[in-house]
Design a protein around this motif. Structure first.
Motif, PDB file in Angstrom:
ATOM      1  N   THR A 202     -63.337 -44.805  54.939  1.00 56.17           N
ATOM      2  CA  THR A 202     -62.023 -44.232  54.639  1.00 56.17           C
ATOM      3  C   THR A 202     -61.624 -43.214  55.704  1.00 56.17           C
ATOM      4  O   THR A 202     -60.447 -43.102  56.039  1.00 56.17           O
ATOM      5  CB  THR A 202     -61.975 -43.580  53.234  1.00 56.17           C
ATOM      6  N   THR A 203     -62.590 -42.506  56.260  1.00 56.31           N
ATOM      7  CA  THR A 203     -62.291 -41.577  57.348  1.00 56.31           C
ATOM      8  C   THR A 203     -61.765 -42.342  58.556  1.00 56.31           C
ATOM      9  O   THR A 203     -60.779 -41.938  59.175  1.00 56.31           O
ATOM     10  CB  THR A 203     -63.538 -40.744  57.719  1.00 56.31           C
ATOM     11  N   LEU A 204     -62.412 -43.450  58.886  1.00 58.66           N
ATOM     12  CA  LEU A 204     -61.930 -44.279  59.995  1.00 58.66           C
ATOM     13  C   LEU A 204     -60.505 -44.757  59.731  1.00 58.66           C
ATOM     14  O   LEU A 204     -59.654 -44.720  60.619  1.00 58.66           O
ATOM     15  CB  LEU A 204     -62.875 -45.466  60.215  1.00 58.66           C
ATOM     16  N   ASN A 205     -60.245 -45.183  58.507  1.00 62.41           N
ATOM     17  CA  ASN A 205     -58.895 -45.645  58.161  1.00 62.41           C
ATOM     18  C   ASN A 205     -57.858 -44.529  58.276  1.00 62.41           C
ATOM     19  O   ASN A 205     -56.755 -44.752  58.762  1.00 62.41           O
ATOM     20  CB  ASN A 205     -58.869 -46.246  56.759  1.00 62.41           C
ATOM     21  N   THR A 206     -58.199 -43.315  57.836  1.00 65.33           N
ATOM     22  CA  THR A 206     -57.220 -42.222  57.921  1.00 65.33           C
ATOM     23  C   THR A 206     -56.900 -41.876  59.370  1.00 65.33           C
ATOM     24  O   THR A 206     -55.788 -41.449  59.660  1.00 65.33           O
ATOM     25  CB  THR A 206     -57.677 -40.943  57.178  1.00 65.33           C
ATOM     26  N   MET A 207     -57.862 -42.054  60.265  1.00 62.93           N
ATOM     27  CA  MET A 207     -57.584 -41.785  61.677  1.00 62.93           C
ATOM     28  C   MET A 207     -56.720 -42.875  62.296  1.00 62.93           C
ATOM     29  O   MET A 207     -55.977 -42.617  63.242  1.00 62.93           O
ATOM     30  CB  MET A 207     -58.887 -41.613  62.449  1.00 62.93           C
ATOM     31  N   MET A 208     -56.819 -44.090  61.777  1.00 60.76           N
ATOM     32  CA  MET A 208     -56.006 -45.195  62.307  1.00 60.76           C
ATOM     33  C   MET A 208     -54.522 -45.025  61.988  1.00 60.76           C
ATOM     34  O   MET A 208     -53.671 -45.420  62.785  1.00 60.76           O
ATOM     35  CB  MET A 208     -56.470 -46.528  61.722  1.00 60.76           C
TER      36      MET A 208
ATOM     37  N   THR B  42     -66.746 -42.002  63.643  1.00 61.54           N
ATOM     38  CA  THR B  42     -67.025 -40.904  62.718  1.00 61.54           C
ATOM     39  C   THR B  42     -68.519 -40.677  62.562  1.00 61.54           C
ATOM     40  O   THR B  42     -69.343 -41.470  63.019  1.00 61.54           O
ATOM     41  CB  THR B  42     -66.377 -41.185  61.339  1.00 61.54           C
ATOM     42  N   SER B  43     -68.845 -39.595  61.878  1.00 61.58           N
ATOM     43  CA  SER B  43     -70.217 -39.331  61.446  1.00 61.58           C
ATOM     44  C   SER B  43     -70.149 -38.648  60.089  1.00 61.58           C
ATOM     45  O   SER B  43     -69.180 -37.954  59.782  1.00 61.58           O
ATOM     46  CB  SER B  43     -70.965 -38.447  62.452  1.00 61.58           C
ATOM     47  N   GLY B  44     -71.169 -38.889  59.305  1.00 55.89           N
ATOM     48  CA  GLY B  44     -71.241 -38.275  57.986  1.00 55.89           C
ATOM     49  C   GLY B  44     -72.681 -38.126  57.555  1.00 55.89           C
ATOM     50  O   GLY B  44     -73.580 -38.786  58.096  1.00 55.89           O
ATOM     51  N   SER B  45     -72.918 -37.267  56.586  1.00 56.64           N
ATOM     52  CA  SER B  45     -74.294 -36.932  56.222  1.00 56.64           C
ATOM     53  C   SER B  45     -75.024 -38.001  55.424  1.00 56.64           C
ATOM     54  O   SER B  45     -76.241 -38.010  55.404  1.00 56.64           O
ATOM     55  CB  SER B  45     -74.322 -35.617  55.454  1.00 56.64           C
ATOM     56  N   MET B  46     -74.280 -38.913  54.776  1.00 58.35           N
ATOM     57  CA  MET B  46     -74.977 -39.896  53.945  1.00 58.35           C
ATOM     58  C   MET B  46     -74.267 -41.241  53.943  1.00 58.35           C
ATOM     59  O   MET B  46     -73.071 -41.324  54.205  1.00 58.35           O
ATOM     60  CB  MET B  46     -75.111 -39.386  52.523  1.00 58.35           C
ATOM     61  N   LEU B  47     -75.037 -42.267  53.655  1.00 56.37           N
ATOM     62  CA  LEU B  47     -74.480 -43.599  53.479  1.00 56.37           C
ATOM     63  C   LEU B  47     -73.525 -43.559  52.290  1.00 56.37           C
ATOM     64  O   LEU B  47     -73.794 -42.882  51.298  1.00 56.37           O
ATOM     65  CB  LEU B  47     -75.626 -44.586  53.224  1.00 56.37           C
TER      66      LEU B  47
END
Length: 193
Positions: free
Chosen positions: A120-126, A109-114
């Protein structure tokens, strides 16, 4: 030959840059990386984008033919982006047929801020990958950059903090993405045989 599908959605280029680094790692292991993307989804009353993507759009055949999958999305409120979810939601026939059972998969993933929702995005893709019976591949703590990164990267998968598009992947983010690609390709080759 081991073929790994690197499937991503990228709106501003951050996720695409990580996809390319993962592909570099896949190819460094001797496998073939197949970069694919998904089209935008138009909101109600909106005209879909006519932009031509840098990489071809994915097909179900790409998904069925791969020996491994790297799935990537920008952060959208701690979740994967709708265009990628739309494609995943279209794979019910492949789920019923068991087309992906036993194949390795990783997420990125990538996102604009720490602390902006990368994990959670990684988890939703799993989750849909687990439903497909895929074998989830993460980044082990033996990767030195996991201990020193000030940007992206976690045991769940490579990530990149874009700083609202102003920041390119740093050395640690690059190392983790390349290492993740190599690891995925090596596991795909072993499971294929």
């Amino acid at each position: 030959m081991t073929e790994v599908l690197v499937l991503y959605y990228s709106r501003h280029g951050g996720t695409r840059s990580i996809a390319r680094l993962i592909a570099r790692g896949i190819e460094a292991s001797g496998a073939v990386a197949r970069l694919r993307t998904v089209p935008d989804i138009a909101s109600v009353g909106e005209t879909p984008s006519a932009e031509i993507p840098e990489d071809p759009y994915v097909s179900i055949e790409d998904l069925k033919a791969c020996h491994g999958l790297a799935l990537g999305s920008p952060v959208r409120f701690g979740n994967m982006a709708a265009p990628l979810k739309h494609f995943i939601d279209s794979t019910a026939k492949e789920w019923l047929a068991g087309s992906l059972i036993g194949k390795p998969a990783m997420v990125f993933t990538s996102g604009s801020m720490l602390h902006g929702g990368q994990e959670t995005t990684l988890n939703t893709m799993m989750l849909p990958l687990l439903h497909h019976g895929m074998v989830i591949v993460g980044l082990p703590h033996s990767e030195p950059a996991l201990h020193t990164t000030q940007g992206g990267g976690s045991p769940y998968g490579p990530s990149h903090i874009t700083g609202e598009g102003r920041r390119q992947p740093d050395a640690e983010e690059k190392n983790l993405a390349i290492a993740g690609g190599k690891r995925l390709a090596e596991i795909a080759a072993r499971l294929k045989d």
